[in-house]
Design a protein around this motif. Structure first.
Motif, short mmCIF file in Angstrom:
data_model
loop_
_atom_site.label_atom_id
_atom_site.label_comp_id
_atom_site.label_asym_id
_atom_site.label_seq_id
_atom_site.Cartn_x
_atom_site.Cartn_y
_atom_site.Cartn_z
N ASP B 187 44.93 28.40 79.45
CA ASP B 187 45.50 28.53 78.11
C ASP B 187 47.01 28.69 78.16
O ASP B 187 47.55 29.27 79.10
CB ASP B 187 44.91 29.76 77.40
CG ASP B 187 43.41 29.68 77.22
OD1 ASP B 187 42.74 29.10 78.10
OD2 ASP B 187 42.90 30.19 76.22
N ARG B 216 37.41 30.70 71.12
CA ARG B 216 38.08 30.21 72.31
C ARG B 216 39.60 30.32 72.22
O ARG B 216 40.31 30.07 73.20
CB ARG B 216 37.65 28.75 72.58
CG ARG B 216 38.11 28.18 73.91
CD ARG B 216 37.61 29.03 75.07
NE ARG B 216 38.24 28.65 76.32
CZ ARG B 216 39.45 29.07 76.71
NH1 ARG B 216 40.18 29.87 75.94
NH2 ARG B 216 39.95 28.70 77.87
N PRO B 236 43.67 26.91 74.65
CA PRO B 236 43.65 26.04 75.85
C PRO B 236 44.64 24.88 75.71
O PRO B 236 44.90 24.41 74.60
CB PRO B 236 42.22 25.50 75.87
CG PRO B 236 41.41 26.45 75.05
CD PRO B 236 42.35 26.97 74.00
N HIS B 240 39.34 20.93 74.78
CA HIS B 240 38.57 21.60 73.73
C HIS B 240 38.87 20.93 72.40
O HIS B 240 39.89 20.26 72.25
CB HIS B 240 38.94 23.09 73.66
CG HIS B 240 38.43 23.87 74.83
ND1 HIS B 240 37.25 24.58 74.80
CD2 HIS B 240 38.93 24.03 76.08
CE1 HIS B 240 37.04 25.15 75.97
NE2 HIS B 240 38.04 24.84 76.76
N CYS B 243 42.91 22.48 70.87
CA CYS B 243 43.74 22.75 72.04
C CYS B 243 45.12 22.16 71.79
O CYS B 243 45.31 21.32 70.90
CB CYS B 243 43.10 22.18 73.31
SG CYS B 243 42.93 20.40 73.29
N ILE B 362 39.32 38.00 76.02
CA ILE B 362 38.01 37.68 75.44
C ILE B 362 37.67 38.66 74.31
O ILE B 362 37.13 38.27 73.28
CB ILE B 362 36.93 37.65 76.54
CG1 ILE B 362 37.30 36.56 77.55
CG2 ILE B 362 35.54 37.40 75.96
CD1 ILE B 362 36.61 36.68 78.88
N ARG B 365 40.14 37.49 71.27
CA ARG B 365 39.95 36.18 70.64
C ARG B 365 38.53 36.00 70.14
O ARG B 365 38.25 35.13 69.34
CB ARG B 365 40.34 35.06 71.61
CG ARG B 365 39.37 34.84 72.71
CD ARG B 365 39.79 33.74 73.69
NE ARG B 365 38.63 33.32 74.43
CZ ARG B 365 38.60 33.00 75.71
NH1 ARG B 365 39.70 33.02 76.42
NH2 ARG B 365 37.47 32.63 76.28
N ASP B 366 37.60 36.82 70.65
CA ASP B 366 36.19 36.57 70.37
C ASP B 366 35.44 37.83 69.93
O ASP B 366 34.97 37.92 68.81
CB ASP B 366 35.53 35.97 71.63
CG ASP B 366 34.16 35.37 71.33
OD1 ASP B 366 33.84 35.21 70.13
OD2 ASP B 366 33.43 35.06 72.28
#
Lengths: 452, 452
Positions: B187, B216, B236, B240, B243, B362, B365-366
């Protein structure tokens, strides 16, 4: 005429020069060191490498395999020397299959001399690479004797300058998104030359690789043509009962050999006197990605330096040449396409050969003397005898085929689990009758496609 | 007078100069860049950092915490912006606990100016480190304007020249047994300045860190003093649906924001016009060992550069100063002892802060938008309210204590498993009554010493 630059006239650089010459390139090789062929090389200075299938394949592709076979001694298996001085022999593969001991210095000298027979190939010695302009294919050089700076522009540049590649440090490492790691293992090594008998005969069996496995460390010996063996002690630097830091003087060395390698010590009671003839050296795994950028490609150790425990460093580097040459044909010398595919298909294999090398250290120093491992090997050999075209033990896949390293690694570990499970399930032991084992193998093979 | 050299006048170098001055050292700082304080700095150029407990502790130790607090905006929690434009607030800790948004440029300028108030501290600008003699403590420099070469010898040298430390590349990397890796994550990031309203007010709540978590990838926003927010899109580079490589022109950027950040897009419909104001940058984890050799020590990013997702890069570097200073006292300025202990105790924490940073990407972002994670957070907050001196949630251990990073990482992950198991075992949900949860927590706490 198409122009190529090679940085480093080591094993891979010299061989790759032959491929490029074959493809019609004018080749300039720049080598930091002096011409090794002009120096007095004592046998003691040479280290030994094991050439196996991938190496021979690449040498044969440029028609020089037979020339190199003249300086290679086959080793058909391992001879294990136990602490109680008993010995055991483990063949590497089927009858006739061998890996070959060659002197690094000798093979390198030969490759350079053969490369130079091409009129359009020139090796420039004492020329150190100080930088590379990746986009424009310009190599910047400094003469190590005169200090004179120069540069060389060419259509394409190959860095075959080894684990500590100057081209990689100077040219690639500061690129954005260049992944890189150098990781030293906690073990080092020291070489010892076991001389021939006074009449020139060998002190140990010749056509085998000798191992003194001692769990956390080991001694190995590879034969030379003059009756001597190049022996190498691999051991932790520190923090163990037996480690290099604990061998502080001649007395320590002598008593160490006497205690842990008694049969070797009998052959070489003056081993402590030779201790300082070779330096204590370290061992590293070097990984990076990408391997190519602009007009530069890394090959061999510059791209994927490994530890020596599977004897695949040179073989993998030579295979880089085979693969890159096949891609030159496939992509009609469109280098940007060649480079893209080269790094894509070779990087996973570079990683795998490193993993295999690390894994095989444990096999060599420890597992080979473990009865459970020996039984597993015996079963594997039997399966491979019964189904020679369908089943390949891991060692054989790596050493006697050109199955991709990553496939060998995956398949090898998968097989290993299946065989271990097979032995356990059927309570197989050393005393299980062979016909019983054969019956079980046939049954296993019929029902388990995973090992095919 | 005792002499120290610092390579790099960034955040850690400037702060460390204050510590050394306090200890009575004459300090020479060599900075490759020009004096940033003399340049026009637009708000748009600044990036923001989050100062938390460890950072404040180190600043307070040299008596400058209050000076820096003047330019810091507290953020008491996260404001989550969902795709449907609804918002949710998650406090970072207990009432009053906050991390603080500061402009990197501003804090650095202030640290340099404070460092220079010591008469025996001097910052030399435009002086690039080209090499270091590690054994003799000599720094080799090249003036970037005049090309003039010079050298500076001192009793001790500190490399605080960041992730791509010249001192490390030139001085340390080719040392035998120097382990090193630089690994880029897939990323990248791009900054966007969300301006203040015409009347200078903020377009979003001020004292919070805004996150648009999208699985993501994510957008975040940190407040500046002038009413603007520094926003950063992490995503990323390629491969993706969403991206950086797919955002090829203004239209792509505009429709991307419109679709995935609709509430942000309403605040900044001209976002596509600002797209090119900041470069697309990459993110790497850099690990190495040893951190010290001879008279040189690596500190901050030069030793353990991380990705920014836990907001700990600067804080960890500042903590290096605290730790090193305490070791100076402990070992009475015996630098060889100080260095040995510094790298021994800090290396595992450098590794841990990197693991924590990767893990928290993680989370940000998630997980923050995952109801299961939210429930887990709620339980953790409640436990910490009930047992404030015995239970510390991971985020709090990292941001509001100086518990070693490696302990926080281990304990945090251990706790997380226990809580997940606790929720599952008792079928706790959002609708479980609070008194029921409290009862279960008391029971858990009584019987499980592992979470204490």
């Amino acid at each position: 005429m198409k122009q190529a630059t090679i940085i480093g006239s080591g094993l891979v650089g010299s061989l790759w020069a032959l491929y490029l010459a074959k493809a019609g390139y004018k080749v300039q090789i720049f080598e930091k060191r002096a011409d090794m062929r002009l120096m007095q090389m004592s046998a003691g200075k040479s280290i030994n490498l094991a050439t196996s299938y991938r190496g021979w394949k690449a040498l044969d592709e440029v028609g020089i395999g037979d020339e190199i076979r003249k300086i290679a001694i086959p080793m058909y298996g391992r001879t294990i020397h136990q602490l109680d001085s008993t010995k055991a022999y483990q063949p590497y593969g089927n009858i006739g299959q061998a890996i070959f001991s060659v002197s690094r210095g000798e093979i390198n000298a030969k490759l350079m001399s053969i490369a130079e027979t091409n009129l359009d190939t020139k090796i420039h010695f004492n020329e150190e690479c100080v930088n590379v302009d990746l986009e424009n294919g310009i190599t910047f050089l400094k003469n190590t004797q005169t200090g004179v700076l120069s540069e060389c522009k060419s259509d394409v540049v190959f860095a075959t300058d080894g684990a500590f590649s100057a081209a990689r440090y100077a040219g690639m490492q500061r690129l954005d998104k260049f992944n890189f790691s150098q990781n030293y293992i906690p073990d080092g090594y020291r070489e010892i030359l076991l001389p021939a008998n006074a009449d020139g005969t060998y002190k140990l069996e010749k056509e085998t690789l000798h191992i003194w496995p001692r769990g956390r460390f080991m001694l190995i010996a590879l034969p030379n043509f003059d009756g001597s063996f190049t022996c190498t002690l691999f051991m932790p630097f520190e923090g163990h009962e037996f480690c290099f830091n604990e061998l502080k003087n001649k007395e320590d060395v002598q008593s160490f050999f006497k205690i842990v390698f008694p049969d070797f010590y009998k052959l070489m009671p003056n081993v402590a006197d030779s201790w300082e003839n070779h330096p204590l050296s370290s061992l590293a795994i070097i990984r990076c990605f990408p391997w190519t950028h602009g007009k530069l490609a890394l090959m061999g150790d510059a791209a994927h330096a490994t530890v020596p425990f599977f004897g695949q460093g040179m073989n993998c580097g030579f295979e880089d040449c085979s693969v890159l040459f096949s891609l030159m044909r496939k992509h009609h010398e469109n280098w940007s396409e060649i480079f893209k595919e080269f790094e894509k298909i070779r990087k996973p294999n570079g990683d795998a050969v490193q993993d295999l090398s690390l894994q095989n250290y444990i096999v060599m120093r420890d597992k080979v003397s473990d009865p459970a491992y020996q039984l597993q090997q015996k079963i594997e050999r039997r399966i491979s005898e019964l189904f020679p075209n369908q089943y390949f033990p891991l060692y054989g896949m790596v050493s006697f085929t050109d199955i991709e390293y990553k496939v060998a690694l995956e398949k090898g570990n998968e097989q290993s689990e299946i065989i271990a499970d097979f032995i356990k399930t059927h309570s197989i032991s050393e005393s299980t009758p062979l016909e019983e084992i054969d019956k079980l193998i046939h049954h296993l093979f019929d029902k388990s496609p995973a090992i095919k």
